[in-house]
Design an enzyme around this catalytic site. Sequence first.
Site, PDB file in Angstrom:
ATOM      1  N   GLU A  73     -37.900  32.513   0.684  1.00  0.00           N
ATOM      2  CA  GLU A  73     -38.650  33.312   1.644  1.00  0.00           C
ATOM      3  C   GLU A  73     -39.750  32.467   2.294  1.00  0.00           C
ATOM      4  OE1 GLU A  73     -37.158  35.882   2.365  1.00  0.00           O
ATOM      5  OE2 GLU A  73     -37.146  37.466   0.854  1.00  0.00           O
ATOM      6  N   HIS A 133     -35.295  32.839   6.245  1.00  0.00           N
ATOM      7  CA  HIS A 133     -34.984  32.326   4.900  1.00  0.00           C
ATOM      8  C   HIS A 133     -33.577  31.735   4.850  1.00  0.00           C
ATOM      9  CE1 HIS A 133     -33.355  36.467   3.251  1.00  0.00           C
ATOM     10  NE2 HIS A 133     -32.392  35.802   3.854  1.00  0.00           N
TER      11      HIS A 133
END
Length: 259
Positions: free
Chosen positions: A143, A138
């Site tokens: 994410e 990330h």
Amino acid sequence: MKILILPDQGDATIRAADMICESMAARARTVLGLATGGTMEPLYAELVARHRQGRLTFADARSFNLDEYVGLAPRHPQSYHSYMHRHLFAHVDFAPGATALPDGSAPDPDAEADAYEARIAAAGGIDLQLLGIGRNGHIGFNEPTSSLCSRTRVKTLTESTRAANARFFAEGEEPPTCAITMGLATILDARQVLLLAFGAEKAPAVRAMIEGPVSAFTPASVLQMHRRATVILDQAAASMLELREYYHTVHPDGAPALV
Ligand code: PGA
């Protein structure tokens, strides 16, 4: 991508501070994109030291941080507001109101995210964006499976990110489950990006970012699409790179390019 592999984290941090100073010297009213996390702590200490020596001023600069936890008030000790105050803002000379982070305690986090994106645009965009990288690839809190076109928004954190960040929270205190984060397209809009990664635990993510396919599963790989992206690594973080020798040849010990 410019891949600079330095002998160790100390050398790498100095190199990153040099690049920040060069960028700020080249532009009168630099807009910095700032990051948090363990990787940035020695870098901010170096910037504070240079400021104290009279070598660096933030008086004309502005800053926007990448992200903030949803549900933490700015004064919470683990908020990124507090982190930035502790490591940088309290020790240098930003003008009042020149630094910005998303407000994780805003009553409507989605509206706060939209407003933050608009504030960045109104400031003329970011000149130099600092980035760390998570073990899952990330950047910011984008994410895996984040849209490569994403803008500032609320993201749910993965369990691995919450586990990695639990070390910063008091015993018995759970890291938040969501954050407001600049999106991947917001980050790509920065005129220059500078990503730092140190230690063997980052080596798989670094390899996927630099040498893997561009994929939402490794959000940092989107930096392959940026025209001015520099990655500063120590030997351990670079240890899984297939073309490590090539990067060393182009930038010996992280030196400026030969050609
Ligand atoms: P770290 O975090 O600097 O604490 O390793 C980096 C990140 O998760 O982006």
